[in-house]
Scaffold this motif. Structure first.
Motif, short mmCIF file in Angstrom:
data_model
loop_
_atom_site.label_atom_id
_atom_site.label_comp_id
_atom_site.label_asym_id
_atom_site.label_seq_id
_atom_site.Cartn_x
_atom_site.Cartn_y
_atom_site.Cartn_z
N ARG A 235 3.45 6.88 -7.83
CA ARG A 235 3.20 6.03 -8.99
C ARG A 235 2.89 6.90 -10.20
NH1 ARG A 235 1.77 0.48 -8.01
NH2 ARG A 235 1.80 0.02 -5.79
N LEU A 236 3.45 6.51 -11.34
CA LEU A 236 3.23 7.28 -12.56
C LEU A 236 1.74 7.44 -12.86
CD1 LEU A 236 6.08 5.57 -14.57
CD2 LEU A 236 5.94 8.03 -14.11
N GLU A 237 0.97 6.38 -12.65
CA GLU A 237 -0.45 6.43 -13.01
C GLU A 237 -1.28 7.26 -12.05
OE1 GLU A 237 1.34 3.81 -12.29
OE2 GLU A 237 0.25 2.28 -11.16
N SER A 238 -0.64 7.83 -11.01
CA SER A 238 -1.42 8.67 -10.11
C SER A 238 -1.81 9.99 -10.80
CB SER A 238 -0.66 8.93 -8.81
OG SER A 238 0.48 9.70 -9.06
N ASN B 119 6.84 1.29 -12.40
CA ASN B 119 7.08 1.94 -11.10
C ASN B 119 8.02 1.04 -10.31
OD1 ASN B 119 5.05 4.25 -11.13
ND2 ASN B 119 3.72 2.49 -11.59
N VAL B 120 9.31 1.23 -10.47
CA VAL B 120 10.24 0.22 -9.96
C VAL B 120 10.36 0.21 -8.44
CG1 VAL B 120 11.53 0.17 -12.12
CG2 VAL B 120 12.34 1.59 -10.25
N ARG B 121 9.84 1.25 -7.76
CA ARG B 121 9.88 1.21 -6.30
C ARG B 121 8.70 0.41 -5.73
NH1 ARG B 121 10.99 6.33 -2.27
NH2 ARG B 121 12.79 6.54 -3.62
N HIS B 122 7.77 0.04 -6.58
CA HIS B 122 6.61 -0.72 -6.12
C HIS B 122 6.67 -2.13 -6.71
CE1 HIS B 122 4.61 2.80 -4.40
NE2 HIS B 122 5.21 3.46 -5.38
N SER B 123 5.99 -3.04 -6.04
CA SER B 123 5.95 -4.39 -6.57
C SER B 123 4.50 -4.83 -6.67
CB SER B 123 6.72 -5.34 -5.65
OG SER B 123 6.49 -6.66 -6.08
N ASP B 124 4.01 -4.95 -7.89
CA ASP B 124 2.61 -5.34 -8.07
C ASP B 124 2.50 -6.81 -8.47
OD1 ASP B 124 1.82 -2.74 -7.52
OD2 ASP B 124 2.12 -2.13 -9.60
N GLY C 10 16.84 -3.63 -5.83
CA GLY C 10 16.48 -2.27 -5.42
C GLY C 10 16.11 -1.44 -6.64
N GLN C 11 15.49 -0.30 -6.40
CA GLN C 11 14.94 0.45 -7.52
C GLN C 11 15.98 0.90 -8.54
OE1 GLN C 11 13.41 2.37 -4.38
NE2 GLN C 11 14.37 4.38 -4.67
N THR C 12 17.11 1.43 -8.08
CA THR C 12 18.12 1.88 -9.03
C THR C 12 18.72 0.69 -9.77
OG1 THR C 12 18.61 3.75 -7.60
CG2 THR C 12 20.21 3.27 -9.31
N GLY C 13 18.93 -0.39 -9.04
CA GLY C 13 19.43 -1.62 -9.66
C GLY C 13 18.51 -2.12 -10.75
N VAL C 14 17.21 -2.01 -10.53
CA VAL C 14 16.24 -2.47 -11.54
C VAL C 14 16.37 -1.62 -12.80
CG1 VAL C 14 13.79 -2.71 -12.09
CG2 VAL C 14 14.63 -3.44 -9.85
N LEU C 15 16.55 -0.31 -12.65
CA LEU C 15 16.72 0.54 -13.83
C LEU C 15 18.04 0.23 -14.53
CD1 LEU C 15 15.40 3.92 -12.37
CD2 LEU C 15 14.27 2.48 -14.07
N ILE C 16 19.07 -0.10 -13.75
CA ILE C 16 20.38 -0.40 -14.33
C ILE C 16 20.36 -1.74 -15.07
CG2 ILE C 16 22.79 -0.99 -13.74
CD1 ILE C 16 22.64 1.16 -11.55
N VAL D 158 13.35 -6.72 -8.92
CA VAL D 158 12.26 -6.35 -8.02
C VAL D 158 12.86 -5.54 -6.88
CG1 VAL D 158 10.55 -7.25 -6.39
CG2 VAL D 158 10.98 -8.48 -8.52
N ALA D 159 12.20 -4.44 -6.50
CA ALA D 159 12.58 -3.72 -5.28
C ALA D 159 12.08 -4.56 -4.12
CB ALA D 159 11.98 -2.33 -5.27
N ILE D 160 12.98 -5.31 -3.52
CA ILE D 160 12.60 -6.37 -2.58
C ILE D 160 11.98 -5.80 -1.31
CG2 ILE D 160 14.81 -6.59 -1.36
CD1 ILE D 160 12.83 -9.50 -2.79
N ASP D 161 12.35 -4.58 -0.95
CA ASP D 161 11.77 -4.02 0.27
C ASP D 161 10.33 -3.56 0.07
OD1 ASP D 161 12.20 -1.78 -1.23
OD2 ASP D 161 13.62 -0.85 0.13
N ALA D 162 9.84 -3.60 -1.17
CA ALA D 162 8.46 -3.21 -1.44
C ALA D 162 7.53 -4.42 -1.55
CB ALA D 162 8.39 -2.41 -2.74
N VAL D 163 8.11 -5.62 -1.45
CA VAL D 163 7.33 -6.85 -1.55
C VAL D 163 6.62 -7.10 -0.22
CG1 VAL D 163 7.63 -9.37 -1.72
CG2 VAL D 163 8.82 -7.85 -3.32
N VAL D 164 5.45 -7.74 -0.25
CA VAL D 164 4.77 -8.13 0.99
C VAL D 164 5.66 -9.12 1.75
CG1 VAL D 164 2.78 -9.44 1.89
CG2 VAL D 164 2.44 -7.65 0.17
N ALA D 165 5.74 -8.93 3.09
CA ALA D 165 6.73 -9.61 3.92
C ALA D 165 6.78 -11.12 3.72
CB ALA D 165 6.47 -9.27 5.40
#
Lengths: 337, 337
Positions: free
Chosen positions: A101-104, A121-126, A177-183, A188-195
């Motif tokens: 995460r950038l804020e780390s 942080n497009v790989r994370h979902s807050d 997915g993360q690259t798709g979000v930037l594009i 949302v990077a769906i694999d990072a969402v709570v199940a």
């Protein structure tokens, strides 16, 4: 999340084109958003964009510094943080698809807070989502599904967006997915969402739309992948696609990261229809996208013709031969559009 | 997570039995772990356990204070925090299935840190998992699946554990939901895991075991539930069950929380086998568990006989009529055990 454009693409000090594939993807699909590139000493990759300092970029109205690199583990090296801080101080947002995460980095977090800038942080979902409801939404949706991970689902959806827009259709790529979000600047990077919220998040990504509007939703994983099928099924139910395209890589022997054999295209069509009917009883397959990169021209055409004949569907390599056949099929199947 | 026993069950100030169902579930299935109950003024629910103060409990060797209540939203009221702090100061761990994290109260967090005590937020998952590999593991596994959410998957798995142990079989309940984790003292609330790791978390929950050992894995949701099917599929792939039992509630008309009709038991058997084969080609259905609470004795028996005849499988209400028929079937199907 929505990421403001235009972008300045940060290439760090990477030395091979593959490490810059995120930046390359953004440039391939959204050249109009890419104002320039910024590289550190030692970087040998050149995207051919104007070289900019942070100050140049800010003066030219750039809104976001995009960390356009990938590496094993998705680690953000500390030596890059000073450029990130400089961007924040110049009034830019920063977006990253890395795992770190950038804020780390405290200096980054403080600079963002000080200036009121956003860190994407497009790989994370807050974000908090509702659980999926499965209720039919207005608008049309197409989902790209796959025989495996990394078989061209994102590129197929983006190719369809380009091809459909070129023919005057109202179509939007929807990133999962993360690259798709930037594009696409959102998603949302769906694999990072709570199940519990997979399908609910997809309902948010591809919401109610005008009756003739197509959402072209980027698929993830495969219903046949033992690691990720749960994500693929929640994505299918949340997308409630009217149409889907099966993506395939014909030279692959086992599924990515595991020892399981690839399913056949027919298996994927069949199980996608069976499960997809739950939230869209009219779901149908409208085409096959095969990554023929490993083949010469003749072999590629023969492979596509065989797939088309076997399944009675248009088959193409979207990057090599375009998507006209699939768009024709969509126009036939959904004539009111 | 592993939660140390014995437990002191905290009932707060709840006034109806349903709000104490977590505590009741722990008491029903693990009476030997329940040393006592503690209630605040106004509480009208009585589990019949010895009334204890925190000091009593600590003196008698109690290891964990279990917040045994549920409420809408899963909120932990601030007025309960002083008892929680007292427990931590007396050397107890604290476990909660509520949505509010225990450490969200600074006094609770500080007391836990000061005394080096653990706070078990069983509805959350802070553990890191690997992605699922889908490789066949030694040991035998049974998964309870459902036509819907809340149809008795946890109680069926627990009933099977009790019934199999009574017949000398080596069997362990494996929890995948918050109440199950409190009942078994370990496990993961699988719907709280990041989507990418659903099947990997289940591989961790039910790891390699002795050849004759049965893991009885608590199912979640339904492959036919539009909100949660992704969780159910990842759970199926990670569990790689040798056997499964279908759980059903015959009076329900629509799936919980949505407008969709329930699937048939035959649909669930069929899709579970089809998808489950990916990680266990020999998967088979060994029984049907029907919650007949709404029926009188004759109607219940008729319902079970009809289901048994229709599917050629033992059918029972585990709570009402036990699980002997299903255990018999397991012994026939897996004779080497």
């Amino acid at each position: 999340m929505t990421i403001p454009q235009p972008y300045l693409l940060f290439l760090g000090d990477v030395q091979d084109r593959l490490s810059a594939k995120t930046a390359q993807g953004v440039l391939d699909w959204r050249p109009e958003w890419c104002a320039g590139q910024i590289r550190l000493p030692g970087c040998t990759v050149d995207l051919g964009l104007p070289e900019m300092t942070i100050a140049d970029a800010a003066a030219k109205g750039v809104k976001t510094l995009v960390i356009g690199v990938v590496n094993a583990g998705g680690v953000l090296p500390e030596r890059w943080s000073s450029v990130i801080v400089e961007a924040l101080e110049a009034g830019l947002d920063v977006a990253s698809g890395l795992h770190t995460r950038l804020e780390s980095f405290p200096a980054v977090r403080e600079a963002a807070e000080r200036g009121g800038r956003a860190l994407h942080n497009v790989r994370h979902s807050d974000r908090t989502f509702a659980t999926g409801k499965g209720t039919k939404r207005p608008g049309l949706r197409l989902l790209t599904v796959g025989t495996d991970c990394s078989v061209g689902k994102k590129y197929t959806a983006l190719s369809l967006e380009r091809g459909m827009r070129a023919r005057g259709l109202d179509a939007d790529f929807r990133a999962t997915g993360q690259t798709g979000v930037l594009i696409s600047g959102r998603g949302v990077a769906i694999d990072a969402v709570v199940a519990d919220f997979i399908s609910g998040a997809v309902e948010w990504i591809a919401p109610d739309a005008a009756p003739g509007h197509w959402d072209l939703i980027e698929g993830q994983g495969s219903l046949f992948h033992p690691s990720f099928a749960g994500v693929s099924l929640g994505l299918l139910h949340g997308a409630q696609p009217d149409a889907f395209v099966v993506c395939h890589e014909p030279t692959r022997k086992t599924m990515r990261g595991v020892a399981h054999a690839l399913p056949s295209i027919a298996d994927v069509i069949d199980l996608t229809i069976r499960c997809g009917r739950l939230t869209n009883p009219a779901i149908r397959c409208v085409g096959i996208a095969i990554n023929t990169q490993a083949y010469g021209e003749d072999e590629a055409r023969a492979c596509l013709e065989a797939a088309s004949a076997e399944h009675g569907l248009p088959a193409t390599d979207p990057v090599r031969f375009g998507v006209d056949g699939i768009v024709d099929r969509l126009l036939t199947e959904f004539p009111a559009v």
